[in-house]
Write an enzyme that holds these catalytic residues in place. Sequence first.
Site, mmCIF file in Angstrom:
data_model
loop_
_atom_site.group_PDB
_atom_site.id
_atom_site.type_symbol
_atom_site.label_atom_id
_atom_site.label_comp_id
_atom_site.label_asym_id
_atom_site.label_seq_id
_atom_site.Cartn_x
_atom_site.Cartn_y
_atom_site.Cartn_z
ATOM 1 N N CYS A 222 1.347 3.777 -2.690
ATOM 2 C CA CYS A 222 0.912 4.587 -3.827
ATOM 3 C C CYS A 222 1.226 6.056 -3.544
ATOM 4 O O CYS A 222 0.864 6.570 -2.485
ATOM 5 C CB CYS A 222 -0.586 4.382 -4.057
ATOM 6 S SG CYS A 222 -1.270 5.480 -5.329
ATOM 7 N N ASP B 296 1.018 -0.789 -1.289
ATOM 8 C CA ASP B 296 1.033 -1.667 -2.457
ATOM 9 C C ASP B 296 1.910 -2.858 -2.123
ATOM 10 O O ASP B 296 2.971 -2.700 -1.499
ATOM 11 C CB ASP B 296 1.610 -0.944 -3.682
ATOM 12 C CG ASP B 296 0.617 0.021 -4.307
ATOM 13 O OD1 ASP B 296 -0.583 -0.275 -4.293
ATOM 14 O OD2 ASP B 296 1.069 1.057 -4.823
#
Length: 188
Positions: A83, A90
């Site tokens: 992120c 992620d």
Amino acid sequence: STNSCSSHVVKTMAKNTKTPAAKPASQPRAAKKSAAAKLEVGTRAKPAVAPSTPSRHLDVFPNPAPERDYVIQFQVPEFTCFCPLTKQPDFAHFTIDCIADKLCIELKSLKMYMWSYRDQGAFHEKVTNDILSDMVKAINPRFLRITAKWYVRGGIYTNVVVEHRKKGWKPAPKVELPQHNAETGLLG
């Protein structure tokens, strides 16, 4: 060779399995066990050139059957980036469906390409669209769809689906085949 490796192991074991000196009879059992052969721990030498490294390079090869439409599907279950706001990782499962035209993407280069995002900070929507754009640029396929299923973040799953259709390409009509019950070989 196997013999030189075996002889090294035997020499190492022989060096470490010296017979312990006689201990007084009153010595506890745990102390007797510690006199057994010791484990040697080493490190593996780092290769001068890594066997695989992340890369934004996509290799291509000629489509072996350009006269027909057929689907090439890639499953990438371990896609990783992070992120850009929180810097937290992620994770996503990518499904890439491609109907190639003149060129196909080589699998290992796709793997290294996908791996190159591991250290990149980007939003789910941007990463998915960037990958589609790069693949279209590399092979100009008749059709390309990427479905990115992002794992839960803050209690929310995100799915991003992006598509490319080559101008003028029309898919063949869908063929509907009859459906049959699965046969088990057992009588009802």
